[in-house]
Design a protein around this motif. Structure first.
Motif, PDB file in Angstrom:
ATOM      1  N   ALA A   6       0.965  -1.168   0.143  1.00 20.80           N
ATOM      2  CA  ALA A   6       0.048  -0.089   0.115  1.00 20.80           C
ATOM      3  C   ALA A   6       0.950   1.231  -0.094  1.00 20.80           C
ATOM      4  CB  ALA A   6      -1.030   0.055   1.243  1.00 20.80           C
ATOM      5  N   ALA A   7       0.454   2.071  -0.622  1.00 19.41           N
ATOM      6  CA  ALA A   7       1.358   3.466  -0.898  1.00 19.41           C
ATOM      7  C   ALA A   7       0.306   4.730  -1.057  1.00 19.41           C
ATOM      8  CB  ALA A   7       2.286   3.373  -1.882  1.00 19.41           C
ATOM      9  N   VAL A   8       1.146   5.798  -0.639  1.00 19.08           N
ATOM     10  CA  VAL A   8       0.213   7.089  -0.854  1.00 19.08           C
ATOM     11  C   VAL A   8       1.232   7.884  -1.575  1.00 19.08           C
ATOM     12  CG1 VAL A   8      -0.680   9.144  -0.093  1.00 19.08           C
ATOM     13  CG2 VAL A   8      -1.232   6.936   1.057  1.00 19.08           C
ATOM     14  N   THR A   9       0.853   8.511  -2.805  1.00 19.76           N
ATOM     15  CA  THR A   9       1.985   9.604  -3.512  1.00 19.76           C
ATOM     16  C   THR A   9       1.325  10.661  -4.262  1.00 19.76           C
ATOM     17  OG1 THR A   9       3.632   9.545  -5.015  1.00 19.76           O
ATOM     18  CG2 THR A   9       1.798   8.401  -5.770  1.00 19.76           C
ATOM     19  N   GLU A  10       1.996  11.689  -4.327  1.00 16.97           N
ATOM     20  CA  GLU A  10       1.195  12.986  -4.935  1.00 16.97           C
ATOM     21  C   GLU A  10       1.212  12.707  -6.608  1.00 16.97           C
ATOM     22  OE1 GLU A  10      -0.170  15.491  -2.736  1.00 16.97           O
ATOM     23  OE2 GLU A  10       0.349  13.791  -1.434  1.00 16.97           O
ATOM     24  N   THR A  11       0.460  13.335  -7.100  1.00 20.34           N
ATOM     25  CA  THR A  11       0.103  13.405  -8.617  1.00 20.34           C
ATOM     26  C   THR A  11       1.524  13.435  -9.247  1.00 20.34           C
ATOM     27  OG1 THR A  11      -2.084  14.207  -8.444  1.00 20.34           O
ATOM     28  CG2 THR A  11      -0.962  14.248 -10.542  1.00 20.34           C
ATOM     29  N   LYS A  12       2.275  14.311  -8.888  1.00 21.91           N
ATOM     30  CA  LYS A  12       3.722  14.877  -9.631  1.00 21.91           C
ATOM     31  C   LYS A  12       4.458  13.406  -9.481  1.00 21.91           C
ATOM     32  CE  LYS A  12       5.664  17.310  -5.829  1.00 21.91           C
ATOM     33  NZ  LYS A  12       6.507  16.102  -5.162  1.00 21.91           N
ATOM     34  N   ASP A  13       4.146  12.709  -8.372  1.00 20.90           N
ATOM     35  CA  ASP A  13       5.289  11.517  -8.193  1.00 20.90           C
ATOM     36  C   ASP A  13       4.691  10.131  -8.568  1.00 20.90           C
ATOM     37  OD1 ASP A  13       7.274  13.313  -7.082  1.00 20.90           O
ATOM     38  OD2 ASP A  13       6.031  13.117  -4.967  1.00 20.90           O
ATOM     39  N   VAL A  14       3.575  10.244  -9.171  1.00 20.45           N
ATOM     40  CA  VAL A  14       3.016   8.810  -9.582  1.00 20.45           C
ATOM     41  C   VAL A  14       3.799   8.206 -10.593  1.00 20.45           C
ATOM     42  CG1 VAL A  14       0.994   7.815 -10.663  1.00 20.45           C
ATOM     43  CG2 VAL A  14       0.763   9.390  -9.064  1.00 20.45           C
ATOM     44  N   THR A  15       4.065   6.985 -10.573  1.00 25.80           N
ATOM     45  CA  THR A  15       4.672   6.269 -11.588  1.00 25.80           C
ATOM     46  C   THR A  15       4.022   4.999 -11.854  1.00 25.80           C
ATOM     47  OG1 THR A  15       6.013   4.750 -10.026  1.00 25.80           O
ATOM     48  CG2 THR A  15       7.104   6.617 -11.074  1.00 25.80           C
ATOM     49  N   PHE A  16       3.810   4.648 -13.089  1.00 26.11           N
ATOM     50  CA  PHE A  16       2.954   3.494 -13.525  1.00 26.11           C
ATOM     51  C   PHE A  16       3.568   2.263 -13.631  1.00 26.11           C
ATOM     52  CE2 PHE A  16       0.312   7.294 -14.958  1.00 26.11           C
ATOM     53  CZ  PHE A  16      -0.654   7.032 -14.102  1.00 26.11           C
ATOM     54  N   GLU A  17       4.602   2.062 -13.082  1.00 29.64           N
ATOM     55  CA  GLU A  17       5.507   0.887 -12.949  1.00 29.64           C
ATOM     56  C   GLU A  17       4.976  -0.157 -12.389  1.00 29.64           C
ATOM     57  OE1 GLU A  17       9.405   2.294 -11.999  1.00 29.64           O
ATOM     58  OE2 GLU A  17       9.509   3.648 -13.625  1.00 29.64           O
TER      59      GLU A  17
END
Length: 183
Positions: free
Chosen positions: A172-183
């Motif tokens: 589970a993780a939380v990230t901001e829009t600018k830091d999203v990676t789709f890997e």
């Protein structure tokens, strides 16, 4: 790291960003803009975008309130999941759509934080998915007159506790829009 075999891809979920759901939502315009940016990035990176649309007695299918926010345009080639319960997996074809896309990691955005977002992230996690909640791309209305915390606290609390969820073989993780990676 998902527990779902042969599911190495990521999918972006856009949950219930409907006119009647987000009309009075906290920081609505900023959240919708962040979701739109993620949809654009997902499309550029050939990441499946899955749209989820809720209906019930207060959000009547086909009504203006039921329609997606006008800033977000779904492509005909992108999956649309119709649901009647908070958890986007309950009595829907979402699992089949994600299996066909070989998605074992979900990046989750949308509304409402204290209902459909929480239900869906928990539902996905217990079903074996890795789940990243985009901390600045989900929102909710102000329900404080019924005893709930103000929306900014609901959002902050959800972001706080989700980043510390754990289970065997899942992340589970939380990230901001600018830091999203789709890997």
């Amino acid at each position: 790291m998902t527990t779902l075999a042969a599911r190495s891809r990521t999918a972006l979920l856009v949950i219930d960003v409907q006119k009647g759901v987000v009309a009075e939502a906290h920081e609505r315009d900023a959240v919708v803009a962040n979701i739109a940016a993620l949809v654009d990035r997902a499309r550029e990176e050939d990441v499946p975008v899955v749209w989820v649309q809720h209906s019930d007695e207060d959000l009547v299918k086909g009504s203006d309130a039921w329609e997606y926010a006008p800033e977000l345009i779904r492509r005909d080639t992108e999956a649309l999941i119709h649901k009647n319960f908070g958890d986007s997996f309950e009595e829907t074809e979402l699992e089949d759509v994600l299996a066909a896309a070989e998605a074992g990691h979900l990046v989750v955005t949308g509304a409402s934080t204290d209902a459909c977002i929480r239900s869906t992230i928990h539902g996905a996690f217990v079903r074996g998915y890795d789940v990243t909640l985009v901390g600045d791309a989900h929102t909710t209305d102000d329900h404080s007159k019924w005893g709930a915390p103000p929306p900014e606290q609901v959002i902050a609390h959800t972001n706080l506790y989700w980043r510390y969820q754990s289970a065997p073989g899942r992340r589970a993780a939380v990230t901001e829009t600018k830091d999203v990676t789709f890997e």
